[in-house]
Design an enzyme around this catalytic site. Structure first.
Site, PDB file in Angstrom:
ATOM      1  N   ILE A 138      47.816 -20.560-103.549  1.00 38.05           N
ATOM      2  CA  ILE A 138      47.356 -20.871-102.195  1.00 38.05           C
ATOM      3  C   ILE A 138      46.686 -22.239-102.162  1.00 38.05           C
ATOM      4  CG2 ILE A 138      47.075 -18.421-101.642  1.00 38.05           C
ATOM      5  CD1 ILE A 138      44.031 -18.893-101.722  1.00 38.05           C
ATOM      6  N   ASP A 139      46.244 -22.737-103.319  1.00 38.85           N
ATOM      7  CA  ASP A 139      45.557 -24.035-103.369  1.00 38.85           C
ATOM      8  C   ASP A 139      46.498 -25.223-103.174  1.00 38.85           C
ATOM      9  OD1 ASP A 139      43.217 -22.705-103.803  1.00 38.85           O
ATOM     10  OD2 ASP A 139      43.023 -23.242-105.913  1.00 38.85           O
ATOM     11  N   ARG A 174      24.588 -23.021 -83.000  1.00 35.13           N
ATOM     12  CA  ARG A 174      24.375 -23.069 -84.442  1.00 35.13           C
ATOM     13  C   ARG A 174      25.333 -24.043 -85.117  1.00 35.13           C
ATOM     14  NH1 ARG A 174      24.501 -16.535 -85.218  1.00 35.13           N
ATOM     15  NH2 ARG A 174      22.264 -16.108 -84.973  1.00 35.13           N
ATOM     16  N   ARG A 183      39.642 -24.870-105.797  1.00 38.94           N
ATOM     17  CA  ARG A 183      38.807 -25.117-106.972  1.00 38.94           C
ATOM     18  C   ARG A 183      38.692 -26.604-107.290  1.00 38.94           C
ATOM     19  NH1 ARG A 183      38.009 -20.925-110.442  1.00 38.94           N
ATOM     20  NH2 ARG A 183      38.213 -22.252-112.276  1.00 38.94           N
ATOM     21  N   LEU A 284      39.907 -13.061 -98.753  1.00 40.05           N
ATOM     22  CA  LEU A 284      40.635 -12.798 -97.513  1.00 40.05           C
ATOM     23  C   LEU A 284      41.789 -13.780 -97.352  1.00 40.05           C
ATOM     24  CD1 LEU A 284      37.606 -12.190 -95.131  1.00 40.05           C
ATOM     25  CD2 LEU A 284      39.327 -10.492 -95.766  1.00 40.05           C
ATOM     26  N   ARG A 286      43.781 -14.732 -99.584  1.00 40.49           N
ATOM     27  CA  ARG A 286      44.912 -14.324-100.423  1.00 40.49           C
ATOM     28  C   ARG A 286      45.668 -13.129 -99.847  1.00 40.49           C
ATOM     29  NH1 ARG A 286      45.176 -16.712-105.236  1.00 40.49           N
ATOM     30  NH2 ARG A 286      43.296 -17.619-106.173  1.00 40.49           N
TER      31      ARG A 286
END
Length: 359
Positions: A138-139, A174, A183, A284, A286
């Site tokens: 996914i990266d 907020r 990563r 979530l 993944r």
């Protein structure tokens, strides 16, 4: 020699689209008279003979839309690094894999995984196992391919989460900090941040200074924007600082990152005096069904892998080079990480519309 029996396994972290690859491999192989053996839990399926099963088109019917992997997976470390205990005694993992591959009468192996899994596959290719690699993460950080399947689904989910956080951030005035996976490469953060309308995006490739991010958010406040969205890749880090590690690498497992979103949230709250909250999307990203793009890409990868196996083009990896699916030598791909180039057009566009990267 004609290809008669093909093994397939999934390794590393799960990603939406793994089942689509398995389905394509099985169906393409069956239509060419090739039997497919599914190996369970990555290379573990080549350690114990009962950890595998023959897959026919019937077994893969209906799995195209499913997340996860019907074969199971593991992100345990390098099988060349340590021995393992099996039902037949203590064996070197790599020797056991090679031995079982031949005992199972396999002719070739399709290995679906990320950079670590593909590096292991390349070493097995060097040990004499004919291998075809299929890139998965996914990266989106595998070199040589424009996209890996799973990336589009992760970005789509993260974008939807950011959209939802916009409403609560605006209602309560907020700052919302969203930590996403990534990563050592910031592709998810960059794409989801731009698509979700983030005001700041922090990625591993660009060490950030929290003061610069805070100044950007305070400028928004001055012209009337009473809320802000900050997207943080888990591998982002401040200038002169380090990544946030929650568990060191040990016993064959890589280090676990996390906590940078909370650190950024706390720092921004102090610097701006504004109520700030952190949301960690974590695994979530993944899960769930793959997007149509990832289903198509995974199917094309699976079909290409069988084609390469039939023609004897082993030691290669399928890759997306739009508009084509091509084959690249595994040895040219492994050991490299595809990071976000600082001159990437989306990064430049993000800066031009006012998004800060904290530098």
């Amino acid at each position: 020699m004609a290809l008669r029996r093909l093994g397939v396994l999934t390794g590393g972290g799960d990603a939406p689209g793994l089942n689509a690859v398995i389905r394509a491999v099985v169906k393409c192989a069956a239509n060419n008279g090739i039997e497919v053996v599914g190996l369970e839990d990555s290379s573990d399926g080549l350690i114990e003979p009962d950890r595998s099963r023959v897959l026919t088109p019937r077994h893969v019917t209906g799995i195209l839309r499913l997340g996860g992997t019907i074969l199971g997976t593991t992100n345990r470390g390098n099988p060349f690094a340590y021995p393992v205990q099996t039902s037949e005694g203590l064996h070197d993992y790599s020797d056991r894999v090679v031995d079982t591959f031949h005992k199972m009468d396999l002719d070739a192996l399709v290995v679906i995984g990320g950079d670590g899994t593909l590096a292991i596959a390349n070493r097995f290719q060097q040990r004499g196992i004919p291998v075809i690699g299929v890139p998965k993460t996914i990266d989106n950080d595998i070199a040589g391919t424009m996209n890996t399947f799973g990336f589009d689904t992760a970005v789509d989910f993260a974008t939807d989460a950011i959209d939802r956080l916009h409403t609560t951030a605006e209602a309560h005035h907020r700052t919302m900090v969203v930590e996403v996976m990534g990563r050592y490469a910031g592709w998810i953060a960059l794409y989801a941040g731009v698509a979700g309308g983030a005001d700041a995006i922090l990625i591993p490739e660009i060490p950030f200074e929290i003061r610069i991010v805070a100044d950007c958010l305070k400028r928004r406040e001055r012209w009337g924007a009473r809320f802000s969205i900050v997207v943080v890749a888990e591998g982002a880090h401040p200038q002169g600082g380090t990544i946030s590690v929650i568990a060191a690498a040990q016993d064959g497992f890589v280090e676990r990152l996390g906590g940078m979103g909370a650190q950024v949230s706390d720092a921004l709250g102090r610097a701006t005096g504004k109520e700030t909250r952190c949301v960690v999307l974590g695994h979530l990203q993944r899960g769930g069904a793959p997007t149509s793009f990832d289903r198509m890409l995974a199917t094309r990868f699976g079909g290409k892998a069988v084609e390469l196996a039939i023609t004897g083009n082993f030691g290669t990896m399928t890759a997306y080079a739009p508009p084509a699916i091509v084959a690249l030598p595994l040895e040219d791909v492994v050991g490299r990480i595809k990071t976000v180039p600082l001159d990437h057009d989306l990064l430049i566009t993000a800066r031009s519309i006012g998004i800060t990267f904290g530098d």
